[in-house]
Scaffold this motif. Structure first.
Motif, PDB file in Angstrom:
ATOM      1  N   UNK A  75       0.862  -1.175   0.000  1.00  0.00           N
ATOM      2  CA  UNK A  75       0.000   0.000   0.000  1.00  0.00           C
ATOM      3  C   UNK A  75       0.899   1.226   0.000  1.00  0.00           C
ATOM      4  N   UNK A  76       0.706   2.088  -0.960  1.00  0.00           N
ATOM      5  CA  UNK A  76       1.508   3.304  -1.045  1.00  0.00           C
ATOM      6  C   UNK A  76       1.148   4.239   0.105  1.00  0.00           C
ATOM      7  N   UNK A  77       2.113   4.995   0.576  1.00  0.00           N
ATOM      8  CA  UNK A  77       1.879   5.930   1.678  1.00  0.00           C
ATOM      9  C   UNK A  77       0.833   6.981   1.330  1.00  0.00           C
ATOM     10  N   UNK A  78       0.737   7.325   0.058  1.00  0.00           N
ATOM     11  CA  UNK A  78      -0.208   8.357  -0.344  1.00  0.00           C
ATOM     12  C   UNK A  78      -1.541   7.784  -0.824  1.00  0.00           C
ATOM     13  N   UNK A  79      -1.781   6.534  -0.516  1.00  0.00           N
ATOM     14  CA  UNK A  79      -3.011   5.862  -0.945  1.00  0.00           C
ATOM     15  C   UNK A  79      -4.194   6.395  -0.146  1.00  0.00           C
ATOM     16  N   UNK A  80      -5.155   7.017  -0.818  1.00  0.00           N
ATOM     17  CA  UNK A  80      -6.322   7.594  -0.153  1.00  0.00           C
ATOM     18  C   UNK A  80      -7.223   6.548   0.492  1.00  0.00           C
ATOM     19  N   UNK A  81      -7.094   5.292   0.049  1.00  0.00           N
ATOM     20  CA  UNK A  81      -7.963   4.262   0.604  1.00  0.00           C
ATOM     21  C   UNK A  81      -7.436   3.713   1.926  1.00  0.00           C
ATOM     22  N   UNK A  82      -6.223   4.086   2.314  1.00  0.00           N
ATOM     23  CA  UNK A  82      -5.666   3.610   3.576  1.00  0.00           C
ATOM     24  C   UNK A  82      -6.424   4.237   4.744  1.00  0.00           C
ATOM     25  N   UNK A  83      -6.543   3.494   5.823  1.00  0.00           N
ATOM     26  CA  UNK A  83      -7.265   3.960   6.998  1.00  0.00           C
ATOM     27  C   UNK A  83      -6.392   4.953   7.781  1.00  0.00           C
ATOM     28  N   UNK A  84      -6.994   6.051   8.210  1.00  0.00           N
ATOM     29  CA  UNK A  84      -6.229   7.005   9.010  1.00  0.00           C
ATOM     30  C   UNK A  84      -6.086   6.452  10.430  1.00  0.00           C
ATOM     31  N   UNK A  85      -5.058   6.896  11.134  1.00  0.00           N
ATOM     32  CA  UNK A  85      -4.729   6.317  12.437  1.00  0.00           C
ATOM     33  C   UNK A  85      -5.859   6.466  13.451  1.00  0.00           C
ATOM     34  N   UNK A  86      -6.625   7.562  13.404  1.00  0.00           N
ATOM     35  CA  UNK A  86      -7.732   7.752  14.350  1.00  0.00           C
ATOM     36  C   UNK A  86      -8.799   6.682  14.147  1.00  0.00           C
ATOM     37  N   UNK A  87      -9.117   6.396  12.889  1.00  0.00           N
ATOM     38  CA  UNK A  87     -10.106   5.349  12.599  1.00  0.00           C
ATOM     39  C   UNK A  87      -9.586   3.992  13.040  1.00  0.00           C
ATOM     40  N   UNK A  88      -8.311   3.758  12.814  1.00  0.00           N
ATOM     41  CA  UNK A  88      -7.704   2.496  13.228  1.00  0.00           C
ATOM     42  C   UNK A  88      -7.780   2.328  14.744  1.00  0.00           C
ATOM     43  N   UNK A  89      -7.414   3.365  15.480  1.00  0.00           N
ATOM     44  CA  UNK A  89      -7.457   3.306  16.941  1.00  0.00           C
ATOM     45  C   UNK A  89      -8.881   3.052  17.445  1.00  0.00           C
ATOM     46  N   UNK A  90      -9.847   3.690  16.818  1.00  0.00           N
ATOM     47  CA  UNK A  90     -11.257   3.491  17.191  1.00  0.00           C
ATOM     48  C   UNK A  90     -11.692   2.049  16.910  1.00  0.00           C
ATOM     49  N   UNK A  91     -11.264   1.508  15.769  1.00  0.00           N
ATOM     50  CA  UNK A  91     -11.590   0.125  15.410  1.00  0.00           C
ATOM     51  C   UNK A  91     -10.987  -0.846  16.427  1.00  0.00           C
TER      52      UNK A  91
END
Length: 120
Positions: free
Chosen positions: A100-116
């Motif tokens: 997954x490229x670092x600039x991939x817009x489909x990647x989950x942001x860290x806040x969403x990840x932490x919430x998940x």
């Protein structure tokens, strides 16, 4: 065969064949992940092997795991150069990873990840 006999039922699997473990002999170009058992003396199996060799070479051998030739373990060379023998049984697990490229817009942001993770 199923036969009714005195005192019960007789079930026989004589002359019946089945594969307890299915091995792939077709490679899906989009997702070649799976376990393969290839007869290196079989032309069709060598055709299936060709793109799997390319994938292993591209990934420095990391795409292949649990490699065996005729039951003996070996590791695909990190430099990507390997010529399979003309005969024998090659077995391996193939895992294709998709970076997954670092600039991939489909990647989950860290806040969403932490919430998940918090919900798990």
């Amino acid at each position: 065969a199923l036969k009714q006999e005195q005192g019960g039922v007789n079930v026989s699997i004589t002359n019946c064949g089945f594969d307890l473990v299915s091995h792939r002999v077709e490679a899906d170009e989009l997702n070649p992940t799976g376990h393969y058992a290839l007869d290196l003396g079989n032309e069709r199996h060598r055709e299936v092997l060709a793109p799997l060799l390319e994938l292993a070479a591209e990934e420095g051998g990391d795409a292949w795991r649990n490699e065996r030739i005729n039951g003996k373990r070996f590791s695909f060379p990190e430099d990507g150069t390997w010529t399979p023998p003309d005969e024998g049984l090659l077995e391996m697990d193939v895992v294709k990873t998709v970076p997954v490229a670092d600039d991939d817009d489909s990647a989950m942001i860290s806040q969403d990840f932490d919430r998940l993770i918090g919900q798990v």
